[in-house]
Design a protein around this motif. Structure first.
Motif, PDB file in Angstrom:
ATOM      1  N   THR A 117       0.863  -1.175   0.000  1.00 27.30           N
ATOM      2  CA  THR A 117       0.000   0.000   0.000  1.00 27.30           C
ATOM      3  C   THR A 117       0.898   1.223   0.000  1.00 27.30           C
ATOM      4  O   THR A 117       1.678   1.428   0.934  1.00 27.30           O
ATOM      5  N   GLN A 118       0.779   2.056  -1.054  1.00 26.07           N
ATOM      6  CA  GLN A 118       1.706   3.174  -1.234  1.00 26.07           C
ATOM      7  C   GLN A 118       0.965   4.435  -1.671  1.00 26.07           C
ATOM      8  O   GLN A 118      -0.180   4.373  -2.128  1.00 26.07           O
ATOM      9  N   ARG A 119       1.660   5.547  -1.539  1.00 28.42           N
ATOM     10  CA  ARG A 119       1.192   6.820  -2.086  1.00 28.42           C
ATOM     11  C   ARG A 119       2.399   7.581  -2.639  1.00 28.42           C
ATOM     12  O   ARG A 119       3.550   7.280  -2.288  1.00 28.42           O
ATOM     13  N   PRO A 120       2.179   8.598  -3.496  1.00 25.19           N
ATOM     14  CA  PRO A 120       3.309   9.335  -4.078  1.00 25.19           C
ATOM     15  C   PRO A 120       4.078  10.118  -3.017  1.00 25.19           C
ATOM     16  O   PRO A 120       3.626  10.305  -1.888  1.00 25.19           O
ATOM     17  N   ASP A 121       5.236  10.624  -3.410  1.00 21.60           N
ATOM     18  CA  ASP A 121       6.069  11.419  -2.508  1.00 21.60           C
ATOM     19  C   ASP A 121       5.406  12.755  -2.200  1.00 21.60           C
ATOM     20  O   ASP A 121       4.437  13.165  -2.842  1.00 21.60           O
ATOM     21  N   ALA A 122       5.960  13.464  -1.222  1.00 27.98           N
ATOM     22  CA  ALA A 122       5.335  14.685  -0.715  1.00 27.98           C
ATOM     23  C   ALA A 122       5.210  15.759  -1.786  1.00 27.98           C
ATOM     24  O   ALA A 122       4.186  16.460  -1.864  1.00 27.98           O
ATOM     25  N   ALA A 123       6.220  15.921  -2.628  1.00 29.89           N
ATOM     26  CA  ALA A 123       6.170  16.959  -3.661  1.00 29.89           C
ATOM     27  C   ALA A 123       5.074  16.668  -4.680  1.00 29.89           C
ATOM     28  O   ALA A 123       4.349  17.582  -5.113  1.00 29.89           O
ATOM     29  N   THR A 124       4.946  15.417  -5.062  1.00 29.72           N
ATOM     30  CA  THR A 124       3.888  15.045  -6.010  1.00 29.72           C
ATOM     31  C   THR A 124       2.515  15.251  -5.389  1.00 29.72           C
ATOM     32  O   THR A 124       1.590  15.762  -6.042  1.00 29.72           O
ATOM     33  N   ARG A 125       2.377  14.875  -4.126  1.00 26.33           N
ATOM     34  CA  ARG A 125       1.083  15.068  -3.461  1.00 26.33           C
ATOM     35  C   ARG A 125       0.725  16.546  -3.392  1.00 26.33           C
ATOM     36  O   ARG A 125      -0.426  16.920  -3.629  1.00 26.33           O
ATOM     37  N   LYS A 126       1.687  17.379  -3.089  1.00 27.72           N
ATOM     38  CA  LYS A 126       1.431  18.826  -3.005  1.00 27.72           C
ATOM     39  C   LYS A 126       0.936  19.365  -4.340  1.00 27.72           C
ATOM     40  O   LYS A 126      -0.035  20.137  -4.397  1.00 27.72           O
ATOM     41  N   ALA A 127       1.569  18.955  -5.422  1.00 29.75           N
ATOM     42  CA  ALA A 127       1.151  19.413  -6.747  1.00 29.75           C
ATOM     43  C   ALA A 127      -0.262  18.943  -7.076  1.00 29.75           C
ATOM     44  O   ALA A 127      -1.063  19.683  -7.663  1.00 29.75           O
ATOM     45  N   LEU A 128      -0.576  17.736  -6.684  1.00 30.83           N
ATOM     46  CA  LEU A 128      -1.915  17.203  -6.945  1.00 30.83           C
ATOM     47  C   LEU A 128      -2.967  17.906  -6.100  1.00 30.83           C
ATOM     48  O   LEU A 128      -4.077  18.189  -6.575  1.00 30.83           O
ATOM     49  N   TYR A 129      -2.646  18.212  -4.845  1.00 30.59           N
ATOM     50  CA  TYR A 129      -3.576  18.963  -4.004  1.00 30.59           C
ATOM     51  C   TYR A 129      -3.789  20.368  -4.559  1.00 30.59           C
ATOM     52  O   TYR A 129      -4.906  20.909  -4.511  1.00 30.59           O
ATOM     53  N   GLU A 130      -2.738  20.975  -5.069  1.00 35.46           N
ATOM     54  CA  GLU A 130      -2.884  22.300  -5.675  1.00 35.46           C
ATOM     55  C   GLU A 130      -3.772  22.243  -6.917  1.00 35.46           C
ATOM     56  O   GLU A 130      -4.575  23.160  -7.164  1.00 35.46           O
ATOM     57  N   LYS A 131      -3.637  21.184  -7.680  1.00 33.94           N
ATOM     58  CA  LYS A 131      -4.511  21.002  -8.839  1.00 33.94           C
ATOM     59  C   LYS A 131      -5.971  20.869  -8.383  1.00 33.94           C
ATOM     60  O   LYS A 131      -6.881  21.491  -8.951  1.00 33.94           O
ATOM     61  N   ALA A 132      -6.188  20.058  -7.357  1.00 32.35           N
ATOM     62  CA  ALA A 132      -7.548  19.895  -6.842  1.00 32.35           C
ATOM     63  C   ALA A 132      -8.099  21.218  -6.323  1.00 32.35           C
ATOM     64  O   ALA A 132      -9.257  21.573  -6.587  1.00 32.35           O
ATOM     65  N   LEU A 133      -7.284  21.963  -5.587  1.00 32.70           N
ATOM     66  CA  LEU A 133      -7.723  23.251  -5.046  1.00 32.70           C
ATOM     67  C   LEU A 133      -8.139  24.201  -6.162  1.00 32.70           C
ATOM     68  O   LEU A 133      -9.169  24.888  -6.061  1.00 32.70           O
ATOM     69  N   LYS A 134      -7.366  24.247  -7.232  1.00 32.19           N
ATOM     70  CA  LYS A 134      -7.675  25.125  -8.360  1.00 32.19           C
ATOM     71  C   LYS A 134      -9.073  24.832  -8.910  1.00 32.19           C
ATOM     72  O   LYS A 134      -9.873  25.757  -9.120  1.00 32.19           O
ATOM     73  N   HIS A 135      -9.379  23.584  -9.117  1.00 34.63           N
ATOM     74  CA  HIS A 135     -10.649  23.242  -9.753  1.00 34.63           C
ATOM     75  C   HIS A 135     -11.824  23.324  -8.776  1.00 34.63           C
ATOM     76  O   HIS A 135     -12.936  23.681  -9.184  1.00 34.63           O
ATOM     77  N   LEU A 136     -11.606  23.028  -7.513  1.00 35.82           N
ATOM     78  CA  LEU A 136     -12.662  23.205  -6.520  1.00 35.82           C
ATOM     79  C   LEU A 136     -12.973  24.684  -6.333  1.00 35.82           C
ATOM     80  O   LEU A 136     -14.147  25.070  -6.179  1.00 35.82           O
ATOM     81  N   THR A 137     -11.946  25.511  -6.356  1.00 39.54           N
ATOM     82  CA  THR A 137     -12.132  26.957  -6.222  1.00 39.54           C
ATOM     83  C   THR A 137     -12.975  27.515  -7.354  1.00 39.54           C
ATOM     84  O   THR A 137     -13.834  28.379  -7.146  1.00 39.54           O
ATOM     85  N   ILE A 138     -12.757  27.024  -8.566  1.00 39.94           N
ATOM     86  CA  ILE A 138     -13.545  27.486  -9.707  1.00 39.94           C
ATOM     87  C   ILE A 138     -15.026  27.190  -9.480  1.00 39.94           C
ATOM     88  O   ILE A 138     -15.895  28.031  -9.751  1.00 39.94           O
ATOM     89  N   VAL A 139     -15.334  26.004  -8.980  1.00 38.07           N
ATOM     90  CA  VAL A 139     -16.736  25.645  -8.725  1.00 38.07           C
ATOM     91  C   VAL A 139     -17.320  26.524  -7.624  1.00 38.07           C
ATOM     92  O   VAL A 139     -18.446  27.033  -7.746  1.00 38.07           O
ATOM     93  N   ILE A 140     -16.566  26.736  -6.559  1.00 40.55           N
ATOM     94  CA  ILE A 140     -17.067  27.516  -5.425  1.00 40.55           C
ATOM     95  C   ILE A 140     -17.269  28.979  -5.803  1.00 40.55           C
ATOM     96  O   ILE A 140     -18.256  29.616  -5.396  1.00 40.55           O
TER      97      ILE A 140
END
Length: 652
Positions: free
Chosen positions: A261-284
Motif C-alpha cells: 500500500t503506497q502513495r506518491p512522494d510529498a512533492a507530487t502530493r502537493k502538486a496534486l492537491y494544488e490542482k484539486a484546489l484550483k478546480h474546486l475553487t472554480i466551482v465555489i
C-alpha cells in the motif's frame, strides 16, 4: 472470438419513459457508427445520448455502482454479512470475500467497456469532423458533445480503477482486425494522469448547468468536470494497494509484503492537491452551484424526480427513467415490506444497511440522522391487512435501511403505477454523481492540507477557509434554533491540521452515508481497515457501557397510530420528567438482552464476519493485507487472449 472489451449494443429506442430527460427516449438511424454521423449535429447528439443510455444498465449505474460497489465501509454494510457461502454473490463483494467466478463482475466489466467504446467512437468522430472548427452554434454543439464524452469516459475509467485497480486503458475505437483490443493493464496512476488531461480540456468545452437552454444537471456540466478532476487528483495523491512497489513512493505501515500500500512522494502530493484546489475553487467561486438550505428538501426533490433549478446542489445526475430503469428506492432505501393498500407493490431494500454506531454518532439535533437512517419499515398491520403503518425495527444494530430514498417522498406518478404493479417497479430516481456538499468537504480537506491548518489561507483558494467550508456543510443540517450550537461545534475543532482532518472524516459519514462515496474516500486516506475495526470496537463498547437502550419508546403523529414521530424516539433514555406512560408504544432496541445467546447483552454473532475478507475475524487472518479491490472475473480473463491475469492473491 469474444473480446475483453465486449461491446454492449444498447437498444436506442425505449418507449414510455417518464424522466426529466430524453436520453433513453430517442430514435436513431440504423447504424450510428458511420462517419457521416459526426457531420450532423442531430445524429451526433443521438450518439452522445447512447453513451448516457449505457449508464442506465443494471450492471453500471442503475444498480451495481451506486448501491453495491461502495460496500462495505465502517457504517455501510451489505446484507448477509460475511458468510463464505456467499462468495459468488454481492454479499461476498461487500465482505471482501468474492471469487472471480461471480458472474456480475464480468457483466459490469463488459458493460463499462461498452460505454467506453461508444465514447471513443464519438471522440474520434467529433475530432475528425469539420463541424468542430466550423464556427457558430454548430461548433458550440460539437464542442459540448466532445466535452460530454471526454467527461463520461473519464468517469467510467475512474470508477473502474477504484474498483478493480490497474485495468486496460483504451482510448480509440476497436479496429476490425481486433489488433487494439487484447491489451494489458495500465498502471492506474498513468490512467488518471491521462484522464485529468482530458478533463482539463472538457472544462473548456462544457457549459455550466442551465447556462444553455435545456442543458441541465442531467448532462455532464462544467462544474462536474472540474469537481471530478479534483476528486481524481485527490485519489491520485492518496494511498492505494499496488501490484508491485513503485520507486520513490511512500509505503504505509500496514502493508502487504507482496502487494504494498503506497502513495506518491510529498512533492507530487502537493502538486496534486494544488490542482484539486484550483478546480474546486472554480466551482465555489462560480454562482451556479450552492447548498440547498434544506437537507430534507434536497432529498425530497431527488425522490420526486425533480431537478433542483434554484441551487443546482447536484453537479451531475445520471438520468434514469420511471418504470424503465433505476434501482434507488427499490434495491436500497426505506423498506416497503409487502404489498400495501397505501403504496402498492413492495420493494427489496435489504442490500445496503446502516449501523447503530453511525446512528449514535450524529448530534441528536442533526436533521441528517433520520433522513439518512431509517430504523423503521412500512408494512401491513399484523391484525388488519387493510391498514398500512410505519413500524420501528426491533433490535437491528446492523440492519437499518437507508432513508434517503423513500417511497413516502416519491412522485404521484410513481405511486399511481406502483399501486397497480404486480412485479418489480423501477423508480427512475437519478444517480447523483457529485453534490456541492462534497465539493465543500473536498475543498476543506485540500486547503487544510496545503495551508497546514483549518484557518489559514493558501494562494489560489476560494476566499474561504477550510473551517468555513466545513461549517457550511455541517450547519446546513440543523434547524435555525440549533444552528448556533452546530457552529459552536465547528468552531471548537482545534486549529490543528490533524484534528481538523479527523473532523472532515466524521462529516463525510454524516453527510454522505449510503451514497456509495465513503468507502473510496476511506481507501485513499488509508483508513478503511482502521475504521472498520474501530466500528466493531465502538459497537461492543457502546453495547457493554449501556449507551444503547434496551427498550426505546416513541409516539405517532396521527390518531390512528400509523405514522411514526421519529423525533420522539428515546434513543438516549427517557427524558427528564417523562415516563413510559407518556409514549404510545415501545420496542426492544440495540441494548436488549437475549437470553438465548447466553450473554448479558445481545452481541450480534455475525460481528466477526463483517468485512472479514478485508479485516479478518480477529484482525489478522487475511490472505492479503488491505485487499479491498475486486478480482477480474474468470470469464473476462479467459477471453483476454492471455493478456490479463488477477493479482492480490486472487486466482484467475
Amino acid at each position: 472470438m469474444k473480446s475483453i472489451l465486449s461491446i454492449i449494443a444498447l437498444a436506442a429506442g425505449v418507449a414510455g419513459l417518464s424522466s426529466c430527460s430524453d436520453f433513453l427516449d430517442q430514435e436513431s438511424p440504423s447504424d450510428l457508427r458511420d462517419a457521416n454521423t459526426w457531420t450532423s449535429s442531430y445524429y451526433t447528439g443521438l450518439r452522445v445520448n447512447k453513451v448516457y443510455g449505457g449508464l442506465a444498465q443494471d450492471r453500471t449505474y442503475a444498480q451495481d455502482i451506486p448501491i453495491k460497489w461502495g460496500l462495505n465501509s465502517d457504517c455501510e454494510l451489505v446484507d448477509g454479512l460475511g458468510e463464505t457461502a456467499y462468495a459468488s454473490t454481492y454479499r461476498g463483494v461487500g465482505n471482501y470475500n468474492v471469487t472471480p467466478g461471480f458472474a456480475n463482475l464480468s457483466g459490469s466489466w463488459n458493460a463499462m467497456y461498452g460505454i467506453i467504446e461508444d465514447a471513443n467512437l464519438n471522440i474520434e468522430g467529433i475530432r475528425n469532423s469539420g463541424m468542430l472548427t466550423a464556427g457558430g452554434s454548430l461548433q458550440k454543439d460539437m464542442e459540448r458533445y466532445l466535452g460530454e464524452c471526454l467527461t463520461l469516459r473519464a468517469m467510467i475509467y475512474f470508477d473502474m480503477l477504484r474498483y478493480f485497480g490497474d485495468i486496460p486503458l483504451k482510448l480509440e475505437p476497436s479496429k476490425a482486425d481486433l489488433s487494439n483490443v487484447y491489451i494489458q493493464k495500465t498502471d492506474r496512476d498513468e490512467i488518471m494522469d491521462v484522464l485529468m488531461a482530458d478533463l482539463e480540456e472538457a472544462t473548456n468545452l462544457l457549459p455550466w448547468a442551465d447556462e444553455v437552454t435545456n442543458y441541465t444537471t442531467e448532462h455532464c456540466t462544467k462544474g462536474y468536470a472540474h469537481a471530478l478532476l479534483a476528486q481524481m487528483a485527490m485519489t491520485r495523491a492518496g494511498w492505494v494497494i499496488r501490484e508491485a512497489s513503485k520507486p520513490g513512493y511512500e509505503t504505509a505501515s500496514y502493508s502487504d509484503p507482496v502487494y504494498p500500500t503506497q502513495r506518491p512522494d510529498a512533492a507530487t502530493r502537493k502538486a496534486l492537491y494544488e490542482k484539486a484546489l484550483k478546480h474546486l475553487t472554480i466551482v465555489i467561486n462560480n454562482p451556479t452551484h450552492k447548498l440547498n438550505p434544506s437537507f430534507e428538501n434536497e432529498w425530497y426533490l431527488i425522490n420526486q424526480l425533480s431537478l433542483d433549478k434554484a441551487y443546482h446542489e447536484n453537479l451531475f445526475e445520471i438520468p434514469m427513467g420511471l418504470s424503465v430503469t433505476g434501482e434507488l428506492g427499490y434495491t436500497v432505501g426505506v423498506r416497503l415490506n409487502g404489498v400495501t393498500t397505501t403504496y402498492g407493490y413492495g420493494n427489496s431494500t435489504g442490500v445496503l444497511k446502516l449501523t447503530a454506531p453511525l446512528l449514535y454518532s450524529y448530534d441528536p439535533a442533526d436533521s441528517r440522522r433520520d433522513i439518512t437512517i431509517s430504523n423503521m419499515q412500512i408494512s401491513k398491520n399484523k391484525d388488519f391487512e387493510s391498514i398500512t403503518e410505519e413500524q420501528m425495527l426491533e433490535n437491528a444494530p446492523f440492519n437499518m435501511y437507508v432513508g434517503k430514498w423513500d417511497p413516502r417522498k416519491m412522485s404521484s406518478e410513481w405511486l399511481s403505477q406502483n399501486l397497480t404493479a404486480t412485479a418489480k417497479h423501477t423508480t427512475g430516481i437519478n444517480v447523483v454523481k457529485m453534490r456541492y456538499s462534497q465539493v465543500l468537504l473536498y475543498y476543506a480537506e485540500v486547503l487544510n492540507e496545503l495551508a497546514g491548518s483549518p484557518d489559514a489561507n493558501y494562494p489560489g483558494d476560494a476566499g474561504i477557509t477550510a473551517r468555513q467550508a466545513l461549517s457550511e456543510v455541517h450547519c446546513r443540517a440543523f434547524a435555525d434554533a440549533d444552528k448556533a450550537a452546530a457552529k459552536a461545534y465547528v468552531d471548537a475543532i482545534p486549529n490543528d491540521k490533524d484534528a481538523f482532518f479527523n473532523a472532515i472524516v466524521d462529516e463525510n459519514a454524516w453527510e454522505l452515508a449510503g451514497e456509495g462515496v465513503r468507502k473510496f474516500d476511506l481507501i485513499r486516506w488509508n483508513l478503511l481497515v482502521e475504521k472498520i475495526l474501530e466500528f466493531k470496537e465502538t459497537y461492543l463498547n457502546q453495547l457493554q457501557n449501556g449507551v444503547y437502550q434496551e427498550e426505546v419508546y416513541y409516539n405517532y403523529t396521527d390518531a390512528a397510530h400509523t405514522k411514526l414521530d421519529m423525533s420522539s424516539v428515546t434513543y438516549y433514555g427517557l427524558p427528564e420528567g417523562k415516563t413510559a406512560e407518556d409514549y404510545h408504544a415501545s420496542i426492544k432496541s440495540f441494548g436488549a438482552s437475549d437470553p438465548s445467546s447466553g450473554k448479558d447483552k445481545n452481541v450480534d454473532t455475525n460481528l466477526p464476519s463483517i468485512s472479514s475478507g478485508l479485516v479478518g475475524t480477529d484482525g489478522n487472518d487475511v490472505p492479503v493485507k488491505n485487499r479491498y479491490l475486486m478480482p477480474i472475473a474468470s470469464t473476462t480473463i479467459s477471453a483476454s487472449n492471455g493478456v490479463l491475469h488477477n493479482s492480490y492473491g486472487y486466482p484467475d
